[in-house]
Design an enzyme around this catalytic site. Structure first.
Site, PDB file in Angstrom:
ATOM      1  N   ASN A 166       4.089  -4.056  -1.050  1.00 41.59           N
ATOM      2  CA  ASN A 166       3.124  -5.148  -0.928  1.00 41.59           C
ATOM      3  C   ASN A 166       3.872  -6.360  -0.371  1.00 41.59           C
ATOM      4  OD1 ASN A 166       1.247  -7.166  -1.246  1.00 41.59           O
ATOM      5  ND2 ASN A 166       1.243  -7.114  -3.493  1.00 41.59           N
ATOM      6  N   TRP A 167       3.689  -6.587   0.911  1.00 45.49           N
ATOM      7  CA  TRP A 167       4.460  -7.658   1.567  1.00 45.49           C
ATOM      8  C   TRP A 167       3.919  -9.049   1.243  1.00 45.49           C
ATOM      9  CZ3 TRP A 167       5.165  -5.364   7.235  1.00 45.49           C
ATOM     10  CH2 TRP A 167       5.894  -4.169   7.135  1.00 45.49           C
ATOM     11  N   LYS A 168       2.749  -9.105   0.647  1.00 44.25           N
ATOM     12  CA  LYS A 168       2.121 -10.386   0.287  1.00 44.25           C
ATOM     13  C   LYS A 168       2.048 -11.301   1.516  1.00 44.25           C
ATOM     14  CE  LYS A 168       3.514  -9.665  -4.454  1.00 44.25           C
ATOM     15  NZ  LYS A 168       3.877 -10.213  -5.757  1.00 44.25           N
ATOM     16  N   GLU A 187      -2.609 -11.602  -8.341  1.00 40.72           N
ATOM     17  CA  GLU A 187      -2.594 -12.873  -7.597  1.00 40.72           C
ATOM     18  C   GLU A 187      -3.986 -13.194  -7.072  1.00 40.72           C
ATOM     19  OE1 GLU A 187       0.743 -11.951  -5.051  1.00 40.72           O
ATOM     20  OE2 GLU A 187       2.054 -12.053  -6.797  1.00 40.72           O
ATOM     21  N   HIS A 227      -5.425  -7.188  -7.212  1.00 39.19           N
ATOM     22  CA  HIS A 227      -4.068  -7.656  -7.528  1.00 39.19           C
ATOM     23  C   HIS A 227      -4.160  -8.919  -8.389  1.00 39.19           C
ATOM     24  CE1 HIS A 227      -0.053  -9.303  -7.080  1.00 39.19           C
ATOM     25  NE2 HIS A 227       0.334  -8.084  -6.764  1.00 39.19           N
ATOM     26  N   GLU A 271       0.334  -3.511 -13.317  1.00 43.83           N
ATOM     27  CA  GLU A 271       1.281  -4.574 -13.010  1.00 43.83           C
ATOM     28  C   GLU A 271       1.136  -5.694 -14.041  1.00 43.83           C
ATOM     29  OE1 GLU A 271       2.402  -4.483  -8.514  1.00 43.83           O
ATOM     30  OE2 GLU A 271       0.659  -5.748  -8.796  1.00 43.83           O
ATOM     31  N   GLY A 328       6.881  -5.506  -4.557  1.00 39.54           N
ATOM     32  CA  GLY A 328       6.708  -6.743  -3.807  1.00 39.54           C
ATOM     33  C   GLY A 328       8.001  -7.159  -3.135  1.00 39.54           C
ATOM     34  N   GLY A 329       8.750  -8.025  -3.795  1.00 38.84           N
ATOM     35  CA  GLY A 329       9.964  -8.606  -3.210  1.00 38.84           C
ATOM     36  C   GLY A 329      10.918  -7.591  -2.582  1.00 38.84           C
ATOM     37  N   SER A 333       8.580  -6.493 -10.407  1.00 36.73           N
ATOM     38  CA  SER A 333      10.041  -6.591 -10.317  1.00 36.73           C
ATOM     39  C   SER A 333      10.736  -5.230 -10.217  1.00 36.73           C
ATOM     40  CB  SER A 333      10.601  -7.406 -11.486  1.00 36.73           C
ATOM     41  OG  SER A 333      10.111  -8.743 -11.437  1.00 36.73           O
TER      42      SER A 333
HETATM   43  P1  PGA Z   1       7.290  -7.927  -7.275  1.00 37.47           P
HETATM   44  O1  PGA Z   1       5.712  -7.833  -6.924  1.00 37.47           O
HETATM   45  O2  PGA Z   1       7.864  -6.548  -7.017  1.00 37.47           O
HETATM   46  O3  PGA Z   1       7.839  -8.956  -6.335  1.00 37.47           O
HETATM   47  O4  PGA Z   1       7.387  -8.295  -8.705  1.00 37.47           O
HETATM   48  C1  PGA Z   1       4.957  -6.698  -7.243  1.00 37.47           C
HETATM   49  C2  PGA Z   1       3.504  -6.915  -6.879  1.00 37.47           C
HETATM   50  O5  PGA Z   1       2.978  -8.001  -7.124  1.00 37.47           O
HETATM   51  O6  PGA Z   1       2.838  -6.006  -6.329  1.00 37.47           O
END
Ligand code: PGA
Length: 261
Positions: free
Chosen positions: A13-15, A103, A101, A171, A238-239, A217
């Site tokens: 997930n590149w956000k 967010e 998600h 998540e 994500g990251g 994470s």
């Molecule tokens: P993260 O994000 O790996 O940076 O914690 C995961 C996500 O929100 O899908």
């Protein structure tokens, strides 16, 4: 009684990261890395770039084992929804779409009902939903994690009939982007417990075939411990998905852990 072992998946997930050029470069790096690993038997690799790069990323990975997902979409096919992107628009550019998600829920006010409409729209358009649930720290600390997860699952998937293609990601909000991953045991407790139970109560034995991803994470250093759990079939990253090498390592370690189960 499980009907079929769910497939494993590692989704990036590149956000709101990567310009068009960066997205294409990252996608090409993952594509080439997956090819160099001779594919990743049994692990689906999915890249979820920003909407504006979907088409270019789809082109970059065309003909490879790498699949593409959108990060969100509206539920209507078209209309007066300034700034939104419809299922009809992303259809053909992606196989998957991340929906619900945290967010989106927290920063953009998405409710269970809205997420439910999006999930139904995804199925209507033949796009596979990566449906996300997760509790906040406050909800966990007040002992309500299982109840919240069960509620999100029942509301978000209400009225869904055919679940083929459905992927569910757990998540915990407190673990996303914080560097503070859940322990594999905490994740497995929810994923093999409240989450599985809620899916089972909605879909019966067929629910056993739904892949469950852990997210929050995840990195190359901790992914093995999650993938080693029976109730966890992969991860939503994500990251650590913003560079090809660590992301490929996560996919490789997942394949390895699943092969040895
Ligand atoms: P993260 O994000 O790996 O940076 O914690 C995961 C996500 O929100 O899908």
């Amino acid at each position: 009684m499980p009907t079929a072992m769910p497939r494993s998946m590692v989704a990036g997930n590149w956000k709101m990261n990567t310009t068009l050029a960066e997205a294409v470069q990252l996608a090409a790096g993952v594509r080439d890395g997956v090819a160099a690993l001779n594919g990743l038997a049994g692990v689906d690799v999915v890249l979820c770039p920003p909407h504006i790069s979907l088409q270019a990323v789809a082109e970059a990975v065309k003909g490879s084992a790498v699949k593409v997902g959108a990060q969100n979409m509206h539920y209507e096919a078209s209309g007066a929804f300034t700034g939104e992107v419809s299922p009809a628009m992303v259809q053909g550019m992606c196989d998957y779409v991340i929906l619900g998600h945290s967010e989106r829920r927290q920063l953009f006010g998405e409710t269970d009902d809205l997420v439910n409409r999006k999930v139904k729209a995804a199925f209507e358009y033949g796009i596979k939903p990566i449906f996300c649930v997760g509790e906040t720290l406050e909800q966990r600390e007040s002992g309500r994690a299982s109840e919240i997860i069960g509620g999100q699952v029942r509301a978000g998937l209400d009225g869904v009939g055919d679940i083929s293609g459905l992927v569910v990601a757990y998540e915990p909000v407190w673990a996303i982007g914080t560097g503070q991953a859940a322990t594999p045991e905490v994740a497995a407790e929810i994923m093999g417990g409240a989450l599985r139970d809620a899916l089972g109560s909605l879909f019966g034995p067929a629910a056993a075939a739904i892949p469950l991803l852990y997210g929050g994470s995840v990195n190359a250093g901790n992914v093995e411990s999650f993938a080693a759990q029976d109730s966890i079939h992969g991860s939503l990253v994500g990251g650590a998905s913003l560079q090809a090498e660590p992301f490929l390592e996560i996919a490789r370690l997942t394949a390895q852990a699943k092969a040895s189960l």
